[in-house]
Design an enzyme around this catalytic site. Structure first.
Site, PDB file in Angstrom:
ATOM      1  N   ARG A  65     127.086 -12.085 -14.755  1.00  0.00           N
ATOM      2  CA  ARG A  65     125.624 -11.856 -14.838  1.00  0.00           C
ATOM      3  C   ARG A  65     125.058 -12.895 -15.791  1.00  0.00           C
ATOM      4  NH1 ARG A  65     125.374  -6.405 -15.338  1.00  0.00           N
ATOM      5  NH2 ARG A  65     123.293  -6.581 -16.220  1.00  0.00           N
TER       6      ARG A  65
ATOM      7  N   SER B 263      77.542 -25.888  -5.161  1.00  0.00           N
ATOM      8  CA  SER B 263      77.731 -26.538  -6.446  1.00  0.00           C
ATOM      9  C   SER B 263      76.685 -25.991  -7.390  1.00  0.00           C
ATOM     10  CB  SER B 263      77.551 -28.044  -6.274  1.00  0.00           C
ATOM     11  OG  SER B 263      77.199 -28.648  -7.494  1.00  0.00           O
TER      12      SER B 263
END
Lengths: 447, 447, 447, 447
Positions: free
Chosen positions: B316, B277
C-alpha cells in the site's frame, strides 16, 4: 550529455537499447520515408495515375543521397524534413518519372506514415522484451510462491505475505499491459494519405483505391478520415508506453527498498562493474531500478505533451504536430531501456530468504496484530479486540516482550485463538493462493 | 474562486455539470462507502463469516450520522476518510453486529471500491453526453457535406474543402473515443477487497467466494490480484478522459478561429447574456469553445499525475494513492463540462455559408494552386509545374490579378487544364466523398 | 471527495489549512472584487472622473447581495464572474452613481487584481509558516549537530554523517526559498487596470494618475504595461510554490524512509489517532510525510499548466486565463497544507539516537570503506587502495568479520592508518562543521 | 528523427542552434569534467593534499582518450559517466600522481560541476540572443508606436490599439525575464564538492579552503551545504527557461494569427525556401512562430520533471538526479532555438499597415462600441448607455449601416459626443502613451 541522454553516445546505452536507437535513427527514418513514397507510387501506378516504372525507380534510390546533415539546412528553412527529401529524390529520378513522384501527397502523409512504420518496429521490440520479462517474473513468482516475507503498507511492516505474491502483482500488471497491445496495434498502425487538406482531391475518384493499396502494401490499415489533426491514437500510444513505465516503476520502487541496506531482502543481479561507486568500494547500488525510476519520472510529462498537442487547428496544425516529436520517440526510448533493465532484474534478481525471515521477526510479533485483532474480534467484538491489541502493542513498544506473550497474559482464556493468529502458515497459505491464481491469470493473458 | 473552480458555487457551473458535481459530492461518496460495506457484509454473511443481520443493519444506517465536516477532524488525523467512517458506523450498529463490520477489509478497499462506483456513474453521464454530441455532429456533417469552405494548414489558406468534411473529422475522433468505452468500462469497473496487504488472509479459504459475491453484488468484476498498488487502469481511465478533452479541444480550436471576426464563418449558438463583455456591447465571445480550451490545458497535467503516482511502494502506497484524488475526479469534472459545451455547440452552432464562400474567394484563386500544380505536373513534370505556379503566385501577390489568369497567360496551351483545376466541384466532390464515408464509419462505430 | 480534495469538507483539512481555505473562499473573492472596484472609484473620483460619493457607496454594498450561487448562472453565460458581479453591484447603487461604476475597467482587471489581493494574503500565511518551520528545523539541526547517523546514497549505506547535518540541508533549502520571497512579492503584487485592450483609453490623459492612485490604495505596484496576456509572473509564483513543495518533499522522502520499520531512526510526532490503521493496531504511519509526498506529486503538473497557459492570444486570451484558475489556487492550497505538516514534523519529530548508532554498526565497518580507501590511497595510490578495500569488503560480505579486521590482516603495516579511518570522530567532526556553517548561513538568510 | 529532434542531424537545426548543440555536446561535457578535476587538483595541491604536479598533468590529458562511445559500456554498468571517466584518466596519469586524482570527490560532484559550467555557457548564449531580440523589438515598437491596428480579446475585435503597443507588451515581458538573469546566474553558478555524503570528510579541516579555491578557480560560488539532493535551484533554472519559452510563445501566438490569410497584418521575414509547402506553391507558412509554439508545448512538461525530481532521498538520490538530464538540457536546447527564431522575427517581420487599417474598418464601427458606451455613460449612466449601444450594434449586425450612424439616429442630441468616440486619435494616443512608457521601462530594465 547531449540534449537527451537517450541520444548520447556516452549515456544512451544506460537509458535505452541499441535496437531501439537503430529504429529511431535518422537513416531508418529516411529509409522509411522512401519506402512510403515507393508504396504510394506502386498504389498509384496500379490505377494508372503514375508511370509503372516509378515505384522501382524509387526503391533503387541510393540512400547515400539522403544524408541527414545535408538535408538539414533545407529542413530548417522548410520547417519539415519531407520538403528537402522530396526535392532530393525527385532530382535523382529520371525526368520522365520525377513528375509523378509524391503525387497527391503532403509532407505530413509521408512523415506520419514513415513514423508509423518506425512505431511498428519499436512496438515489436517492446512486445518481445515485455513477454520475456513477464515469463521470467512468472517463474520467479512460482518459485517464491510460499517464501514468507514482510508485507509493507505506508512504509511500515503490516502483515506477512509471500515474496511470490508480491512478484505475482508485478506479473499481473505487466501482463495486463501486454494484453492491450493487440488492439492498440490495430489502432495505431494506420497509414496517412490525404494530400494537403486530407481530402485526396488530386486523386479524384481513384483516391479510395490508392489509399487501400498503399495501406495494404505497407501492412497498415486505411484511416476512416485523414488524421493530420486528429491525434488521439498518438496520445493513446504514448499513454500505453507511459503506463508501461509506471508498471515497471512500481516494481523498481519495491526493489530499491528491498535492496536497501537495512532491508537487504534482494539484490540486483551481480555484474562486474555494475552498481559500484567511484568513492565507496562496498556499494552495490541498484542501478537497474534506479534507471527505471529516472525514466518513469519523465514519462507522465512526455505524455502530457501529446495530450496538449491534440488541440490542432484545422486541416494541418501550427506547431502541435512538431511537438509530438519531442515526446513520443522519447517514450519509446525510455520504455525500451526500462524494459531491458526489468528483464535483467527478472532473470537475475537475488532473493535472500533468510533476511526476509529475519525482518518478519524483528518486530516481536507486531506484524501479526491484524491477524490477532481479526481472530479476537470474533469473540470480543471489533472495538474491544482493537483496544486489547492496541494495548498489547503499546507494551511491546515500550517495555519489550512479544505481542503474543502480552496478549495471552491479558486474555489467557483465548490462548489458542491467539496462538493460531501468530502462525505464518495462514498468511503464507492466503498469499500463495492469491499468487497461484494470479500467475495462472497472467499466463492465460499473455498466451 | 475556491481552490478548484470545479468545486466553486460561483464558477462550478461554468466548468462542469450539476450531475457530475452530484456524483463527486461528499454525500455520494459516503453513501457509496456505506453501500460497499453493506455488499461486503452480505457477501460475508452468505458464507457465514458475519451475522446475517449485519448487511440490513448497515443499509439502515442514518446518513445524517455521516456528516462530512464532522468526520473531517478524524480524517485529518488518520490520513484517510475510511477510519473515522468505520468508527462512526460501528458505534451506530447494535453491539452484537458491530464486531463483524468491515471484517477483513482495509480502508483502501472501501475507498477504492466506492470510488469505482462513482466512476461508473460518471462514465455513464459522459457516455450519454458523448453520444448526443456525436449524433448532433453527424447531422451537422451531413447537412454541410457539400458546403464549400477554406481548408487551412499551418494557419494559411491551403485548398478548398467542405464544412461537412471538417465536422466529419470531429465526429470520427469522438466516435473513436466512444468505441473505446466498452472495453474500458470492463477494465475499470473492478472491486477492491484484499485487506491490509491484499491477501484476504483474514477470510481464509472463504476469500474467493466472498470476493466473487461482493463484486457481483456491486455489479463489478473481481480483480485478478489486489490492485492497491497496481494503478495502471486508473491511469488508463484518466488517459481516456484526457484524450476526450483533446478531441473536444481540437473542435474548439477550429471553432474559435472560424468564429473570429475576420473569418466569421461560424458563431457559437446565441443565448441571452452568453459571450457578452462587461465593456464591449458588440462582443459575441466564443465562450463554449473558450471553456473547452481552458479545460484541455489542464488535462495532460492531471494525467501526468496519475502516471507519476504509479510508482507505489509495496502493498500500500505512501502518498501516491492520495495524489490520484487530485487528478482523476478533476478530469471527470472537466470532461463533463467540456462535453456539455460541445453538445451545445454541436446542436446550435451557426454556420455562415456566405462568409465561407467569401473567404474562399479572397485570395484570387491562390487556394487552387495545389490543384493547378497537380494538374500541370501531369503535363510538365512536377518540378516545372511547381516553378510555373510559384511564379504566377508571386505575380498575384505583387501586382494583383487572379492566379488562373496569370497561369493561362503563361501557359495558354493548357487553358482547359488550368480552368479545370479552378473548379470548386472537384474539391467539393472529394471532400463530400470523404465526409460521407466518415459519417458512415462513425455511425457504425457508435451503434 | 469533491473534485479537488482541497475543497472537500471531508478531506480538505487533511490537505490544506483552514486559513488558506478562507483566503480562497468565494466570499473572500467577491469581497476582494468589491474592494478593487472601490479603489478604482476612489482613484477616479480623485481626478474627477466619477462622482466623489461613489467609492463610499461601493464600500457600503451589502455583501449579502453577492451570493455566489446566485451569480453562478450569469457567470456561466458570461464566461467570467465579473460580468454578473458588475450588474448586481450597479443595480444596488444609487442611479446617479451607477453610471460611474466599473468605469474604464474590464472584467479581467477586476478579477486579476482581486486575485492578487488573495495571493498576497496567501503568501503572508505561507511566509509565516515557512519561517516557523525553518526556525524549528534550525533548532533540530543544532541539537543533533553531532548525533552520528548513516549517510545513504542510492538507497545504500554510504558513510557516516550526523543527523544535524541532514536537517541542516533541509534548512538551507527552505531558507533559500524564503529568501526569494521578498523579490517575488514585489514582482507579483501588481495591480491590473487597462480596460478592454489594456490601453486605458477611456481614461484618456488621466489614465496614469488613476492607475497610480488605484495601485497605491490597494498597496500594489502599477504595471509597466497591461499584463492581461503577459503571464510570466503568474507562472513564476506557481514555480516558487511548486519548488517549495519540492523542498518539503525532499524532507518527507527522508523522513518516510527513516521512519520505516527496519530503519526506525525517527517517528512522526505522536498524536492520538494519528497515523493509525483501520486494520492494524500497531501501525504508526508517517501521515504527515505521506501527505506532503502526495501533494508534491501534483505540484509539477499544476505548474506546467501555468507555463502552457502563457501562450495567450492578443490583448485578452481565449481560455488560457481560465486555465490558470485550475492550477495556481491549488498550488497555494497544497503548499499551505504541506507546510503545515512540515511545521508539525519540525517541532515534534522523534529522533532515536540508539537506532541511528545501531544502523551505523550493522554493516561491520563497511560504512567506513570510503574513509579507509581515502586514507590508504595516500600511501598506496588510489587504484591499489581501491582494490585492497574492495577485496576486504568482499570478504566481509562472504565470510563475515569486520572490514577493519580484514584490512589490518592484509596490510598490517598500516594498522594505525586503518584504525584512524574507522573513527566516527572524523565523520562527525566534518558533518558538524558543515552543519554549523549551514545553520549560520540559513539563519542569516531568514533574518 | 532521433529520440529528441534537438539531437538529430536532420531536425536539430530546425529546433536549436549550432552553438547550443556544441555546449551540450559530449566532447564538451567530458572536457568540462576534466576541467573540474583539474580545478580540484589545483585547489588540493594548494593546501598540500595532492602532488603539485597533478593539476598540470590533468590539464595535459589527451582528450582523444575520452571517446564517448568507448566510455559508454562502463557508464552503462556503473550507472554514471564519472566512474569510467575517472578510471581512464587515472590510468593515463603518471602512477605517482594517479593516487591523488579525484581525491575526496564523488561522481556527482564532478558531473554537477561540469554541468554548471555548461549551463553558464548556455546562459551566456541565451542572454546575448535575448538582448538582441529585445533591442530589435524595441525598435519595432517605436517604429509602430502610432500604427493603428485591431485590439483583439477572446478572438474577437475589441477596440483599436497600435501595433507598437502590442510589440511593447512583448518587449516588457522579455525584458522582465532578462532582468531576472543576473540574480539567477548567481544562484545557479555554484560548485559541487562534498564527496560521497556531502561532508567533505576526506579533506578534514582543509575542506573549506579547498572548496573555496576550487570554486574560485572555476568562477563559481561555493555552496552553503552540499546540494546533491537539494535541487531547488536546478528547478528554478528550468522554470526561467520554460517561462522564457512562454513569453516567446505569446509573441508567436500573436504572429501566427496576424499572419493568417484572413488577417494578413504581418508576414514572417521572407527567405528563399522558408515556409513553403511541398504541395502548395502559394503557401508562406509562419515557420518561425510554428517552431516556437511547438517548443513551448514541451516546456511545461520538462519543467514538471525537474519539480518531481526534487523528492531526492537522503545524501544522494535514486533516479531523481538522472531524470534531470532528460529535462534541463532539453529546455536549454528549446529555448535557444525559440530565441533564435524570435530574433529573426524581431528583425525582419513584415508589417502591413494597410491591412491593419482595413481590418479596423471591417466591422463598420463596432470596434468603437466601448468608446461610444464609455462616452455616453457619462451622460446617460452606464446601464442606459450600454442598452443604447447594444441596440445599435444589433442593428449594424442585422441590417447593416455603421454604428456611428445608428447611434446618432437614436441620440441626435449627442452627435458630437458620439462622433468624438469614433476618432482613432484617442485610441492611438492612449496606445502610444502606453507603448512609449513601456519601451522606456524595458530599455531601463535591460541596461
Amino acid at each position: 550529455m547531449s540534449f537527451s541522454p537517450l541520444d548520447s553516445d556516452l549515456l544512451g546505452p544506460l537509458f535505452t537499447t541499441e535496437c531501439m536507437r537503430e529504429v529511431f535513427s535518422e537513416r531508418r527514418f529516411l529509409a522509411s520515408m522512401l519506402r512510403v513514397e515507393e508504396a504510394l507510387a506502386r498504389a498509384q501506378a496500379g490505377v494508372g495515375l503514375v508511370h509503372p516504372d516509378l515505384p522501382g525507380a524509387i526503391a533503387n534510390i541510393d540512400m547515400q543521397l539522403l544524408e541527414p546533415a545535408a538535408l538539414a539546412l533545407q529542413t530548417r528553412l522548410a520547417g519539415v524534413p519531407a520538403i528537402p527529401f522530396v526535392k532530393v529524390v525527385q532530382s535523382a529520378l529520371p525526368p520522365e518519372l520525377a513528375g509523378g513522384f509524391h503525387y497527391g501527397a503532403t509532407t505530413q502523409d509521408i512523415v506520419d506514415t514513415a513514423a508509423v512504420l518506425q512505431f511498428r518496429a519499436a512496438i515489436d521490440l517492446i512486445e518481445a522484451d515485455l513477454r520475456t520479462t513477464i515469463v521470467a517474473l512468472l517463474r520467479l513468482a512460482e518459485k517464491h510462491c510460499e517464501t514468507p516475507c514482510v508485507g509493507r503498507t505506508a512504509s511500515q511492516h503490516a502483515a506477512p505475505i509471500t515474496f511470490g505474491y508480491k512478484v505475482a502483482g508485478w506479473c499481473v500488471a505487466l501482463a495486463d499491459q501486454l494484453s492491450l497491445l493487440g488492439p492498440l496495434k490495430r489502432r495505431v498502425q494506420v497509414a496517412s494519405l490525404g494530400g494537403p487538406v486530407g481530402t485526396s482531391a488530386a486523386m479524384g475518384e481513384k483516391a479510395d483505391a490508392v489509399l487501400a493499396a498503399f495501406s495494404a502494401d505497407l501492412g497498415l490499415t486505411a484511416p476512416a478520415i485523414a488524421w493530420h489533426t486528429h491525434r488521439g491514437r498518438i496520445a493513446e500510444l504514448g499513454s500505453w508506453l507511459a503506463i508501461l513505465l509506471g508498471c515497471l516503476a512500481k516494481m523498481a520502487t519495491d526493489i530499491v527498498h528491498l535492496a536497501s541496506t537495512e532491508v537487504g531482502e534482494v539484490s540486483e543481479p551481480e555484474a562486474p562493474g555494475r552498481g559500484g561507486s567511484s568513492a565507496m568500494p562496498h556499494k552495490r547500488n541498484p542501478i537497474g531500478s534506479m534507471i527505471i525510476l529516472s525514466q518513469h519520472m519523465a514519462a507522465g510529462a512526455h505524455l502530457s505533451v501529446l495530450v496538449t498537442a491534440m488541440a490542432s487547428a484545422h486541416e494541418r496544425p501550427v506547431g502541435a504536430w512538431h511537438s509530438e516529436w519531442m515526446a513520443l520517440p522519447s517514450l519509446f526510448g525510455l520504455a525500451a531501456g526500462a524494459l531491458h533493465e526489468a528483464s535483467i532484474l527478472s532473470e537475475g534478481i537475488e532473493v535472500r530468504e533468510d533476511r526476509m525471515m529475519r525482518n518478519l521477526q524483528m518486530t516481536d510479533g507486531l506484524i501479526f496484530s491484524d491477524a490477532a485483532m481479526v481472530r479476537l474480534a470474533q469473540h470480543l467484538g471489533r472495538a474491544e479486540a482493537y483496544a486489547v491489541v492496541e494495548g498489547a502493542v503499546a507494551q511491546v513498544l515500550s517495555v519489550g516482550g512479544t505481542l503474543q506473550g502480552h496478549l495471552i497474559e491479558r486474555l489467557p482464556a483465548y490462548r489458542d485463538t491467539i496462538a493460531f493468529a501468530f502462525e505464518y502458515g495462514l498468511a503464507v497459505q492466503a498469499s500463495a493462493a492469491r499468487c497461484r491464481a494470479a500467475v495462472q491469470h497472467a499466463r492465460r493473458q499473455i498466451e
